[in-house]
Design a protein around this motif. Structure first.
Motif, short mmCIF file in Angstrom:
data_model
loop_
_atom_site.label_atom_id
_atom_site.label_comp_id
_atom_site.label_asym_id
_atom_site.label_seq_id
_atom_site.Cartn_x
_atom_site.Cartn_y
_atom_site.Cartn_z
N LYS A 220 0.83 -1.21 0.00
CA LYS A 220 0.00 0.00 0.00
C LYS A 220 0.86 1.26 0.00
O LYS A 220 0.55 2.24 -0.68
N ARG A 222 3.81 1.56 -1.28
CA ARG A 222 4.39 1.68 -2.63
C ARG A 222 3.36 2.15 -3.65
O ARG A 222 3.72 2.68 -4.71
N SER A 223 2.08 1.97 -3.32
CA SER A 223 1.02 2.26 -4.29
C SER A 223 0.27 3.55 -4.00
O SER A 223 -0.64 3.91 -4.75
N ALA A 224 0.62 4.23 -2.92
CA ALA A 224 -0.11 5.44 -2.54
C ALA A 224 0.02 6.50 -3.62
O ALA A 224 1.10 6.72 -4.17
N SER A 225 -1.07 7.17 -3.92
CA SER A 225 -1.10 8.23 -4.94
C SER A 225 -1.00 9.60 -4.30
O SER A 225 -1.28 9.77 -3.11
N SER A 230 -5.91 5.76 -1.30
CA SER A 230 -5.12 4.56 -1.05
C SER A 230 -5.89 3.35 -1.53
O SER A 230 -7.08 3.21 -1.25
N VAL A 236 -4.60 -3.74 -4.08
CA VAL A 236 -3.14 -3.71 -4.16
C VAL A 236 -2.58 -5.12 -4.32
O VAL A 236 -1.59 -5.33 -5.06
N LYS A 300 2.32 1.23 -8.53
CA LYS A 300 1.39 2.32 -8.24
C LYS A 300 0.44 2.55 -9.42
O LYS A 300 -0.77 2.74 -9.22
N ASP A 301 0.96 2.51 -10.63
CA ASP A 301 0.12 2.69 -11.82
C ASP A 301 -0.91 1.57 -11.94
O ASP A 301 -2.07 1.80 -12.27
N SER A 304 -3.60 1.84 -9.30
CA SER A 304 -4.50 2.92 -9.67
C SER A 304 -5.47 2.47 -10.76
O SER A 304 -6.66 2.81 -10.74
#
Length: 431
Positions: A220, A222-225, A230, A236, A300-301, A304
């Motif tokens: 999470k 690493r994936s936060a925008s 989130s 994720v 992350k992309d 998203s």
């Protein structure tokens, strides 16, 4: 591990189904589901004073009571549009397992799980281990019900077994909210036609991976925008597995084809106001995320993109569906399901409450999903996501074409962050 059927009978509803309810008609959302079957197995450790014969008696008596409420399960599928609720009952098998449940759970052999399922995929089996432990399995026709309905059925069955007076009552609202289209052609059935084009003949094997709470927290992060949104644990973990799957094709010509990730979305929790969890039937729609350049895409992309695809199925989408907008929504969905794409098909059983099922001898120590055998089959590469016992992690059950498995598991991220088929007796313990 040997499993021997020692009894078989039909359990019927304790009270006859009223005449006006003798025909249960499918909703539009039932119509678009294929005539396939899916299983679930719940494992219960033995008690010190375990009486297996008494447990079997309780299971049958409470099952009979529960079938009066979930009466379509005791009938026969009539056609593509209905179930004839004739109170015929459901097959109930009792099997003797030569072995100890804890030994099996210490190092689960996933192929053994198929032995715990009802023969010929008939409804229900109670598997009794020599130690007094049990594995209770159920197999359901998917065009009658989805996983959320199966969870409600299990919870209602368990409540009846405990004789606490609590009742889990299904809500038969599907056809009223989503009337069927009696003249629908097979080509218009989303899950039957559009998804089946991704099936491939091959030898498929099952692998099980565990994402514990610390790994999910790291993914999470690493994936936060930047917009502070989130991804959920499901989103994720799905994105992570999708990324590892696409890397398998890095040196193959298949990389030129688009990659899609499909997810059935539970409409109950997308509606406003939300529909009851006990809504009986199928309340699913298929969504898809797409990636055309996997080599240039980070976690992350992808997270998203998965989040965007899932969020697209919102209350507005549902309202269109309810107002004669089926074909409009179908056309929009088909735009992200291109022919020839590399598809990884996800489904999620998380947050269904199955680990809360208690027949009176404790809650499940583990819950297992569908396992592919070792023979050639026509399947899609797929992933089923399951809760861990305390809800702090996610189990991913992957069914992959055998030729992809080695490359998938050689992925550095898989080796560093994921537990491969750990013992359910060891993970997820509270501190």
């Amino acid at each position: 591990m040997e499993v021997e059927i020692i009894s078989r009978e039909k359990v019927k509803p304790s009270s006859p189904t009223p005449h006006p309810l003798k025909i249960y008609r499918f909703s539009l959302l039932d119509q678009i589901i294929p005539s396939t079957f899916f299983p679930a197995v719940l494992y219960f450790l033995p008690e010190s004073d375990s009486d297996t014969s008494q447990k079997i008696h309780i299971l049958k008596e409470s099952l009979s009571l529960n079938l009066t409420r979930f009466y379509p399960f005791a009938g026969i599928i009539n056609d593509d549009l209905s179930v004839r609720c004739n109170d015929e009952g459901i097959p109930f098998f009792v099997a003797k397992v030569r072995g100890n449940l804890q030994d099996f759970l210490s190092r689960p052999d996933l192929l053994v799980i198929t032995k715990f399922l009802p023969i010929e995929f008939k409804f229900d089996t109670a598997n009794c281990f020599e130690c007094g432990g049990m594995a209770i399995s159920i197999v359901v026709a998917h065009n009658v019900a989805d996983g959320m309905t199966v969870s409600a059925f299990f919870r209602g069955w368990a409540a009846a077994a405990r004789s606490t007076g609590e009742e889990i009552c299904p809500k038969f609202i599907g056809r009223d909210l989503f009337p069927s289209i009696d003249t629908m052609e097979r080509e218009s059935k989303l899950f039957c036609h559009d998804f089946f084009k991704f099936l491939r003949l091959g030898k498929y094997v099952t692998r099980r991976y565990l994402f514990d709470a610390s790994v999910i927290a790291k993914l999470k992060a690493r994936s936060a925008s930047s917009d502070a949104s989130s991804p959920t644990s499901i989103e994720v973990v799905s994105a992570f597995i999708w990324k590892c799957y696409m890397k398998v094709f890095a040196d193959k010509s298949d990389l030129e084809k688009p990659f899609i990730l499909t997810h059935p979305v539970n409409l109950r929790r997308r509606a406003d106001p939300a529909l009851p969890d006990e809504s009986f039937g199928n309340f699913l729609w298929l969504t898809a995320a797409q990636c055309n350049s996997p080599a240039d895409t980070n976690l992350k992309d992808l997270a998203s993109e998965v989040r965007r695809a899932v969020r697209k199925i919102d209350n507005g989408f549902i309202k269109v569906l309810q107002n004669n907008g089926f074909y409009e929504n179908l056309e929009e969905t088909r735009k992200v399901l291109p022919e020839g794409a590399n598809c990884l098909a996800f489904s999620s059983w998380c947050k269904f409450g199955l680990y809360g099922v208690d027949f009176g001898w404790g809650k499940p120590i583990w819950i297992s999903s569908f396992v592919s055998g070792d023979s050639p089959a026509m399947m899609a590469n797929s992933v089923t996501l399951m809760d861990t016992r305390f809800g702090d992690g996610v189990e991913a059950w992957l069914i992959l074409d055998e030729k992809y498995v080695a490359a998938f598991e050689e992925n550095e991220d898989i080796q560093n962050d994921v537990l491969v088929n750990p013992s359910p007796l060891q993970f997820g313990k509270k501190i």
